[in-house]
Motif scaffolding. Structure first.
Motif, PDB file in Angstrom:
ATOM      1  N   ALA A 325      -0.393  13.839   5.529  1.00  0.00           N
ATOM      2  CA  ALA A 325      -1.728  13.265   5.708  1.00  0.00           C
ATOM      3  C   ALA A 325      -2.021  12.930   7.170  1.00  0.00           C
ATOM      4  O   ALA A 325      -3.180  12.758   7.541  1.00  0.00           O
ATOM      5  N   LEU A 326      -0.996  12.844   8.005  1.00  0.00           N
ATOM      6  CA  LEU A 326      -1.217  12.597   9.434  1.00  0.00           C
ATOM      7  C   LEU A 326      -1.988  13.748  10.080  1.00  0.00           C
ATOM      8  O   LEU A 326      -2.563  13.580  11.163  1.00  0.00           O
ATOM      9  N   GLN A 327      -2.005  14.885   9.429  1.00  0.00           N
ATOM     10  CA  GLN A 327      -2.722  16.050   9.955  1.00  0.00           C
ATOM     11  C   GLN A 327      -4.024  16.322   9.197  1.00  0.00           C
ATOM     12  O   GLN A 327      -4.644  17.369   9.381  1.00  0.00           O
ATOM     13  N   ASP A 328      -4.428  15.370   8.361  1.00  0.00           N
ATOM     14  CA  ASP A 328      -5.675  15.525   7.619  1.00  0.00           C
ATOM     15  C   ASP A 328      -6.856  15.554   8.591  1.00  0.00           C
ATOM     16  O   ASP A 328      -6.828  14.914   9.655  1.00  0.00           O
ATOM     17  N   LEU A 332     -10.048   8.666   8.974  1.00  0.00           N
ATOM     18  CA  LEU A 332      -9.853   7.493   8.125  1.00  0.00           C
ATOM     19  C   LEU A 332      -8.573   7.622   7.315  1.00  0.00           C
ATOM     20  O   LEU A 332      -7.831   6.634   7.142  1.00  0.00           O
ATOM     21  N   ILE A 333      -8.290   8.821   6.841  1.00  0.00           N
ATOM     22  CA  ILE A 333      -7.068   9.062   6.071  1.00  0.00           C
ATOM     23  C   ILE A 333      -5.850   8.993   6.986  1.00  0.00           C
ATOM     24  O   ILE A 333      -4.834   8.371   6.654  1.00  0.00           O
ATOM     25  N   ARG A 334      -5.943   9.595   8.156  1.00  0.00           N
ATOM     26  CA  ARG A 334      -4.823   9.558   9.106  1.00  0.00           C
ATOM     27  C   ARG A 334      -4.480   8.117   9.474  1.00  0.00           C
ATOM     28  O   ARG A 334      -3.307   7.737   9.539  1.00  0.00           O
ATOM     29  N   THR A 355       5.262  13.130  16.911  1.00  0.00           N
ATOM     30  CA  THR A 355       5.263  14.569  16.599  1.00  0.00           C
ATOM     31  C   THR A 355       3.913  15.058  16.131  1.00  0.00           C
ATOM     32  O   THR A 355       3.404  16.086  16.610  1.00  0.00           O
ATOM     33  N   HIS A 356       3.315  14.325  15.203  1.00  0.00           N
ATOM     34  CA  HIS A 356       2.109  14.820  14.530  1.00  0.00           C
ATOM     35  C   HIS A 356       0.799  14.314  15.137  1.00  0.00           C
ATOM     36  O   HIS A 356      -0.265  14.894  14.876  1.00  0.00           O
ATOM     37  N   LEU A 363     -10.118   6.530  17.787  1.00  0.00           N
ATOM     38  CA  LEU A 363      -9.764   5.163  18.163  1.00  0.00           C
ATOM     39  C   LEU A 363      -9.122   4.384  17.022  1.00  0.00           C
ATOM     40  O   LEU A 363      -8.215   3.578  17.244  1.00  0.00           O
ATOM     41  N   ASP A 364      -9.596   4.599  15.792  1.00  0.00           N
ATOM     42  CA  ASP A 364      -9.014   3.881  14.652  1.00  0.00           C
ATOM     43  C   ASP A 364      -7.551   4.283  14.442  1.00  0.00           C
ATOM     44  O   ASP A 364      -6.696   3.433  14.176  1.00  0.00           O
ATOM     45  N   VAL A 365      -7.278   5.567  14.564  1.00  0.00           N
ATOM     46  CA  VAL A 365      -5.899   6.031  14.392  1.00  0.00           C
ATOM     47  C   VAL A 365      -5.018   5.488  15.513  1.00  0.00           C
ATOM     48  O   VAL A 365      -3.905   4.990  15.272  1.00  0.00           O
ATOM     49  N   LEU A 366      -5.507   5.561  16.741  1.00  0.00           N
ATOM     50  CA  LEU A 366      -4.740   5.064  17.881  1.00  0.00           C
ATOM     51  C   LEU A 366      -4.492   3.557  17.757  1.00  0.00           C
ATOM     52  O   LEU A 366      -3.410   3.066  18.111  1.00  0.00           O
ATOM     53  N   ARG A 367      -5.469   2.851  17.233  1.00  0.00           N
ATOM     54  CA  ARG A 367      -5.308   1.409  17.046  1.00  0.00           C
ATOM     55  C   ARG A 367      -4.220   1.115  16.016  1.00  0.00           C
ATOM     56  O   ARG A 367      -3.416   0.185  16.196  1.00  0.00           O
ATOM     57  N   GLU A 368      -4.152   1.906  14.959  1.00  0.00           N
ATOM     58  CA  GLU A 368      -3.107   1.720  13.945  1.00  0.00           C
ATOM     59  C   GLU A 368      -1.721   1.992  14.533  1.00  0.00           C
ATOM     60  O   GLU A 368      -0.762   1.263  14.251  1.00  0.00           O
TER      61      GLU A 368
END
Length: 375
Positions: A325-328, A332-334, A355-356, A363-368
Motif C-alpha cells: 500500500a506504500l505504493q498506492d 491518503l492510503i499511503r 525503499t518505497h 505532505l501528509d505522507v511525509l508528515r506521517e
C-alpha cells in the motif's frame, strides 16, 4: 375539509406506510422550537467538524418554510434494520473489519426513497392539491427532534432516537406537506440515570448527555471525515472500518430490538477480512460494495480505515499488504499505511519507507514518516 375526513385520510395514509415497510408513523408540526437553539449551539461549538453542509443548511433546518413554502405538517417515518444481535465481541477478532449494522447490505437510501415516492402518491390521492417534499436523512431537516414530536421515540443521551419496545436500530425519513394534519403525541424521554452509552464511547465523543462532538466520533472519523484521521483517535478505532455501533450495543433499550422482515438489510456474504480488503483495487472495491452505503467513502476512504485497523491488529502478517500500500496511487492510503506499519514493526518499518517512499512528495505522507522518526 372537516376534521373527521382528515382523520380518516390520515388513517389510510398510515396504513399505506405500514404496507410499504415503515413500522413507525407519526405527524409533527414543522416548528423545531428549542431543538433549533440546541442545533445552533452545537454548530457554534464546532461539533459539526468538516460537515460544512450542516452550517450551509442551518437556516432551512431552523425554518422548514424555506424547504417547502407553506409547509403545515411533517410526516415522520421509521424503518427497522435490525437483523441479528450484536455484542462487543467483534473487538476480539482483530483481523476482521467491523461495519456498522446499518451498512451490511443495500444502501437504505435506495431502499426507502422509492417507497417514500409511493407514499407521496397516496398523499396526493388523498389531498389532490397538496405539495410535498421527501427526505431520507439527506435534506436540511432536524429529523430527530421532529420524530420525537411525532411520537416515534425520544432522543437518547447518545443522540440517537430510541423507542420503547424497539430500541434504536432503525432509519428515519420525512415527508413535508402543506396540509394541516392531526398531530401525534410526542414521545417522552426514558433514559433516566443510565449513562451506558457515554461510558462505552471509545473516543469520549459524547461530551455531555445528549451532546455529541462529531469530531471525536468513530462514525464521523471513518465516514464523514475525508482526510487524515487524527493520530490521537487511531488506536481507539480498533477494527472498526465503517461506523461504530458501541453506544447502541450497550443501550438497555436495544435488548427489546425485534428483527426486521426486510431481506434487503441482511448481511451480504462477502469478506470483511482486513488483509483481503486492503488488496482491493478500484474494480474490486466497486464489486464488493456495489449498492452498499460503504461506497460513499470510496476506495480511498475505506482503505484508509482498513490500514488503521491493520495497524491495531498486532499481527505482523499484515505487513506485506501494508508495504504494498506504500505504493498506492492514493496519498491518503499511503499515509495511513505508514502509521500502520510503524505500529506493527516499530523502527523496523523505517527501511521500508526509505525503499518505497524515497521520492514521496505528499505532505501528509511525509508528515506521517516524520512522526514515526520522532516518536
Amino acid at each position: 375539509m372537516n376534521q373527521d375526513s382528515t382523520q380518516q385520510k390520515l388513517a389510510r395514509i398510515e396504513r399505506r406506510a405500514h404496507e410499504l415497510g415503515f413500522d413507525g408513523f407519526g405527524v409533527a408540526d414543522p416548528d423545531v422550537g428549542s431543538a433549533g437553539l440546541r442545533f445552533q449551539k452545537w454548530l457554534d461549538d464546532g461539533f459539526d467538524g468538516t460537515m460544512a453542509y450542516m452550517k450551509r443548511g442551518e437556516d432551512k433546518r431552523l425554518d422548514l418554510n424555506q424547504v417547502l413554502p407553506g409547509v403545515r405538517s411533517v410526516l415522520c417515518l421509521r424503518m427497522n434494520y435490525f437483523t441479528v444481535p450484536k455484542s462487543l465481541d467483534f473487538l476480539q477478532d482483530r483481523l476482521t473489519g467491523d461495519i456498522s449494522s446499518y451498512a451490511l447490505d443495500l444502501d437504505y437510501h435506495d431502499v426507502m426513497t422509492p417507497r417514500l415516492q409511493q407514499l407521496e402518491e397516496t398523499l396526493l390521492a388523498e389531498f389532490p392539491e397538496c405539495r410535498t417534499k421527501r427526505y431520507v436523512d439527506t435534506g436540511p431537516v432536524l429529523e430527530k427532534p421532529l420524530a420525537q414530536k411525532a411520537g416515534l421515540g425520544w432522543i437518547g443521551k447518545h443522540t440517537n432516537l430510541l423507542t420503547e419496545g424497539l430500541g434504536s436500530w432503525y432509519f428515519l425519513a420525512e415527508i413535508l406537506i402543506d396540509v394541516d394534519l392531526p398531530r401525534s403525541r410526542p414521545a417522552v424521554d426514558h433514559c433516566g440515570t443510565c449513562e451506558s452509552c457515554i461510558d462505552i464511547c471509545p473516543t469520549r465523543a459524547i461530551v455531555a448527555p445528549y451532546v455529541l462532538d462529531s469530531r471525536k466520533c468513530i462514525s464521523y472519523l471513518t465516514i464523514e471525515l475525508k482526510g487524515v484521521i487524527p493520530v490521537e483517535f487511531r488506536k481507539a478505532i480498533g477494527n472498526r472500518i465503517y461506523g461504530c455501533d458501541d453506544c447502541q450495543i450497550v443501550c438497555p433499550w436495544n435488548s427489546y430490538a425485534v428483527p426486521t422482515d426486510e431481506a434487503v438489510y441482511q448481511e451480504r456474504q462477502e469478506t470483511r477480512l482486513l488483509i483481503d480488503l486492503m488488496r482491493l483495487d478500484d474494480e474490486g472495491f466497486r464489486a464488493r460494495f456495489r449498492n452498499s452505503p460503504v461506497k460513499r467513502i470510496k476506495r480511498r476512504g475505506l482503505l484508509r480505515n482498513v490500514a488503521v485497523a491493520l495497524g491495531n491488529s498486532g499481527d505482523p502478517a499484515a505487513a506485506p499488504v501494508l508495504t504494498a500500500a506504500l505504493q498506492d496511487a492514493e496519498p491518503l492510503i499511503r499515509a495511513h499505511a505508514v502509521w500502520a506499519l510503524a505500529e506493527l514493526l516499530g523502527d523496523s518499518a523505517l527501511p521500508l519507507f526509505e525503499t518505497h517512499l524515497a521520492e514521496e512528495s505528499d505532505l501528509d505522507v511525509l508528515r506521517e514518516i516524520e512522526l514515526v522518526k520522532t516518536h
